[in-house]
Write a protein that holds these residues in place. Structure first.
Motif, PDB file in Angstrom:
ATOM      1  N   HIS A  30     -31.858   7.217 -14.693  1.00  0.00           N
ATOM      2  CA  HIS A  30     -30.798   7.955 -14.019  1.00  0.00           C
ATOM      3  C   HIS A  30     -29.417   7.337 -14.259  1.00  0.00           C
ATOM      4  CE1 HIS A  30     -31.914   4.698 -11.373  1.00  0.00           C
ATOM      5  NE2 HIS A  30     -30.859   4.896 -10.620  1.00  0.00           N
ATOM      6  N   THR A  31     -29.367   6.123 -14.803  1.00  0.00           N
ATOM      7  CA  THR A  31     -28.074   5.478 -15.046  1.00  0.00           C
ATOM      8  C   THR A  31     -27.731   5.375 -16.526  1.00  0.00           C
ATOM      9  OG1 THR A  31     -29.083   3.263 -15.035  1.00  0.00           O
ATOM     10  CG2 THR A  31     -28.239   4.107 -12.931  1.00  0.00           C
ATOM     11  N   HIS A  32     -28.717   5.582 -17.408  1.00  0.00           N
ATOM     12  CA  HIS A  32     -28.490   5.507 -18.848  1.00  0.00           C
ATOM     13  C   HIS A  32     -29.180   6.684 -19.540  1.00  0.00           C
ATOM     14  CE1 HIS A  32     -27.607   1.381 -17.651  1.00  0.00           C
ATOM     15  NE2 HIS A  32     -27.051   1.177 -18.824  1.00  0.00           N
ATOM     16  N   PHE A  33     -28.677   7.045 -20.709  1.00  0.00           N
ATOM     17  CA  PHE A  33     -29.357   8.065 -21.506  1.00  0.00           C
ATOM     18  C   PHE A  33     -29.192   7.721 -22.980  1.00  0.00           C
ATOM     19  CE2 PHE A  33     -25.027   9.468 -21.669  1.00  0.00           C
ATOM     20  CZ  PHE A  33     -24.890  10.218 -22.828  1.00  0.00           C
ATOM     21  N   ASN A  34     -30.181   8.120 -23.774  1.00  0.00           N
ATOM     22  CA  ASN A  34     -30.193   7.842 -25.211  1.00  0.00           C
ATOM     23  C   ASN A  34     -29.795   9.129 -25.930  1.00  0.00           C
ATOM     24  OD1 ASN A  34     -30.540   6.186 -27.398  1.00  0.00           O
ATOM     25  ND2 ASN A  34     -32.733   5.873 -27.120  1.00  0.00           N
ATOM     26  N   PRO A  35     -28.561   9.230 -26.444  1.00  0.00           N
ATOM     27  CA  PRO A  35     -28.081  10.479 -27.051  1.00  0.00           C
ATOM     28  C   PRO A  35     -29.021  10.999 -28.139  1.00  0.00           C
ATOM     29  CG  PRO A  35     -26.308   8.867 -26.874  1.00  0.00           C
ATOM     30  CD  PRO A  35     -27.578   8.141 -26.556  1.00  0.00           C
ATOM     31  N   ASN A  36     -29.338  12.281 -28.082  1.00  0.00           N
ATOM     32  CA  ASN A  36     -30.257  12.869 -29.061  1.00  0.00           C
ATOM     33  C   ASN A  36     -29.747  12.746 -30.491  1.00  0.00           C
ATOM     34  OD1 ASN A  36     -32.140  13.697 -27.137  1.00  0.00           O
ATOM     35  ND2 ASN A  36     -31.047  15.612 -26.741  1.00  0.00           N
ATOM     36  N   ASP A  37     -28.433  12.835 -30.658  1.00  0.00           N
ATOM     37  CA  ASP A  37     -27.882  12.806 -32.014  1.00  0.00           C
ATOM     38  C   ASP A  37     -27.645  11.391 -32.530  1.00  0.00           C
ATOM     39  OD1 ASP A  37     -25.902  12.415 -30.113  1.00  0.00           O
ATOM     40  OD2 ASP A  37     -24.322  13.287 -31.357  1.00  0.00           O
ATOM     41  N   TYR A  95     -27.701  -0.141 -24.389  1.00  0.00           N
ATOM     42  CA  TYR A  95     -28.361  -1.176 -23.593  1.00  0.00           C
ATOM     43  C   TYR A  95     -29.842  -1.290 -23.950  1.00  0.00           C
ATOM     44  CZ  TYR A  95     -24.348  -1.960 -20.568  1.00  0.00           C
ATOM     45  OH  TYR A  95     -23.110  -2.321 -20.088  1.00  0.00           O
ATOM     46  N   PHE A  96     -30.328  -2.534 -23.944  1.00  0.00           N
ATOM     47  CA  PHE A  96     -31.721  -2.819 -24.274  1.00  0.00           C
ATOM     48  C   PHE A  96     -32.328  -3.705 -23.186  1.00  0.00           C
ATOM     49  CE2 PHE A  96     -29.448  -1.960 -28.129  1.00  0.00           C
ATOM     50  CZ  PHE A  96     -30.327  -1.248 -28.936  1.00  0.00           C
ATOM     51  N   SER A 126     -29.632   8.444 -31.124  1.00  0.00           N
ATOM     52  CA  SER A 126     -30.561   7.636 -30.336  1.00  0.00           C
ATOM     53  C   SER A 126     -30.991   6.391 -31.104  1.00  0.00           C
ATOM     54  CB  SER A 126     -31.794   8.463 -29.958  1.00  0.00           C
ATOM     55  OG  SER A 126     -32.485   8.875 -31.117  1.00  0.00           O
ATOM     56  N   LYS A 127     -31.382   5.374 -30.349  1.00  0.00           N
ATOM     57  CA  LYS A 127     -31.885   4.134 -30.937  1.00  0.00           C
ATOM     58  C   LYS A 127     -33.259   3.844 -30.355  1.00  0.00           C
ATOM     59  CE  LYS A 127     -27.392   1.989 -31.869  1.00  0.00           C
ATOM     60  NZ  LYS A 127     -26.596   0.735 -31.835  1.00  0.00           N
ATOM     61  N   LEU A 128     -34.116   3.227 -31.167  1.00  0.00           N
ATOM     62  CA  LEU A 128     -35.475   2.930 -30.747  1.00  0.00           C
ATOM     63  C   LEU A 128     -35.503   1.827 -29.692  1.00  0.00           C
ATOM     64  CD1 LEU A 128     -37.323   2.979 -34.200  1.00  0.00           C
ATOM     65  CD2 LEU A 128     -37.353   4.751 -32.436  1.00  0.00           C
ATOM     66  N   GLN A 129     -36.476   1.931 -28.776  1.00  0.00           N
ATOM     67  CA  GLN A 129     -36.698   0.925 -27.737  1.00  0.00           C
ATOM     68  C   GLN A 129     -35.399   0.572 -27.024  1.00  0.00           C
ATOM     69  OE1 GLN A 129     -38.648  -2.163 -30.066  1.00  0.00           O
ATOM     70  NE2 GLN A 129     -40.649  -1.349 -29.528  1.00  0.00           N
ATOM     71  N   CYS A 130     -34.687   1.602 -26.640  1.00  0.00           N
ATOM     72  CA  CYS A 130     -33.350   1.431 -26.087  1.00  0.00           C
ATOM     73  C   CYS A 130     -33.208   2.213 -24.788  1.00  0.00           C
ATOM     74  CB  CYS A 130     -32.333   1.911 -27.129  1.00  0.00           C
ATOM     75  SG  CYS A 130     -30.628   1.909 -26.578  1.00  0.00           S
ATOM     76  N   LEU A 131     -32.509   1.640 -23.806  1.00  0.00           N
ATOM     77  CA  LEU A 131     -32.226   2.358 -22.566  1.00  0.00           C
ATOM     78  C   LEU A 131     -31.182   3.439 -22.798  1.00  0.00           C
ATOM     79  CD1 LEU A 131     -31.932  -0.689 -20.134  1.00  0.00           C
ATOM     80  CD2 LEU A 131     -33.838   0.918 -20.268  1.00  0.00           C
ATOM     81  N   GLY A 132     -30.314   3.204 -23.773  1.00  0.00           N
ATOM     82  CA  GLY A 132     -29.251   4.144 -24.072  1.00  0.00           C
ATOM     83  C   GLY A 132     -27.899   3.630 -23.614  1.00  0.00           C
ATOM     84  N   VAL A 133     -26.967   4.549 -23.455  1.00  0.00           N
ATOM     85  CA  VAL A 133     -25.617   4.214 -23.000  1.00  0.00           C
ATOM     86  C   VAL A 133     -25.476   4.643 -21.546  1.00  0.00           C
ATOM     87  CG1 VAL A 133     -24.633   4.422 -25.312  1.00  0.00           C
ATOM     88  CG2 VAL A 133     -24.726   6.435 -23.825  1.00  0.00           C
TER      89      VAL A 133
END
Length: 205
Positions: A3-10, A90-91, A12-19
């Motif tokens: 709910h605090t991070h997302f991994n952009p579909n365009d 973030y990882f 995205s990075k592996l094994q990543c919480l996202g931005v």
């Protein structure tokens, strides 16, 4: 922390919480001093934003401990150890409560466990045990692969580990197990293993 991070579909990075999510803010701080850290420096992830809860109901002391103020914002201490890269992704690294403090250095158990899997290891669980000189030392509980059982000694893994990781990280002791205590969802009960190891060290002392 979906709910605090997302991994952009365009992008995205592996094994990543996202931005951090929109209108959200995330930082990484040193867990004990709360000093803000930079890219690729592991520390505790703290988050702020409209999607973050504001406190525990009728538990003001716990709420105070769970939040810190930075730049005029209240950040929630997630208890998660992580890092972010130069692009702001973030990882996850580990959990704060699992940190091992060995000779003034912080050891992340999951990092040591991942290195041990390069050996013929089926499962590994790394914990910290009391050490009169180092504060804490690293101990690894290991379930060997079927092929390796009876063929590899604990000392062999320790000597191998010395060549794979920093001197303060490698396990000073290894204990082979046939099985680990597990939760109903299949997670290793690391705290139970840690308590067992610390009890044994206490008896030795």
């Amino acid at each position: 922390m979906s709910h605090t991070h997302f991994n952009p579909n365009d992008r995205s990075k592996l094994q990543c919480l996202g931005v951090p999510a929109f209108n959200g803010d995330a930082r990484v701080v040193e867990p004990s001093t709360l000093r803000e850290l930079g890219p690729n420096e592991p520390g505790e992830i703290i988050v702020n934003g409209p999607q973050v809860f504001t406190g525990y109901y009728n538990r003001p002391e716990e709420t105070e401990q769970a939040f810190i103020e930075m730049d005029g914002k209240a950040f929630f201490r997630t208890g998660d150890i992580g890092r972010f890269d130069e692009e702001g992704y973030y990882f996850m690294v580990d959990r704060v409560k699992r940190i091992i403090n060995a000779s003034g250095y912080k050891v992340w158990p999951t990092e040591v466990e991942s290195l041990l899997y390069k050996h013929p290891v089926e499962q590994a669980c790394v914990v910290g045990v009391p050490d009169p000189k180092r504060g804490e030392s690293v101990k690894a509980f290991i379930i060997l692969s079927i092929e390796a059982k009876g063929k590899i000694k604990e000392t062999e893994i320790i000597e191998w580990a010395k060549t794979q990781m920093a001197s303060y990280k490698y396990p000073r002791s290894i204990e082979f197990r046939d099985a680990f205590p597990m939760t109903a969802s299949g997670k290793i009960l690391w705290r139970k293993l840690q308590d067992e190891a610390r009890y044994i060290e206490g008896v030795k002392g």
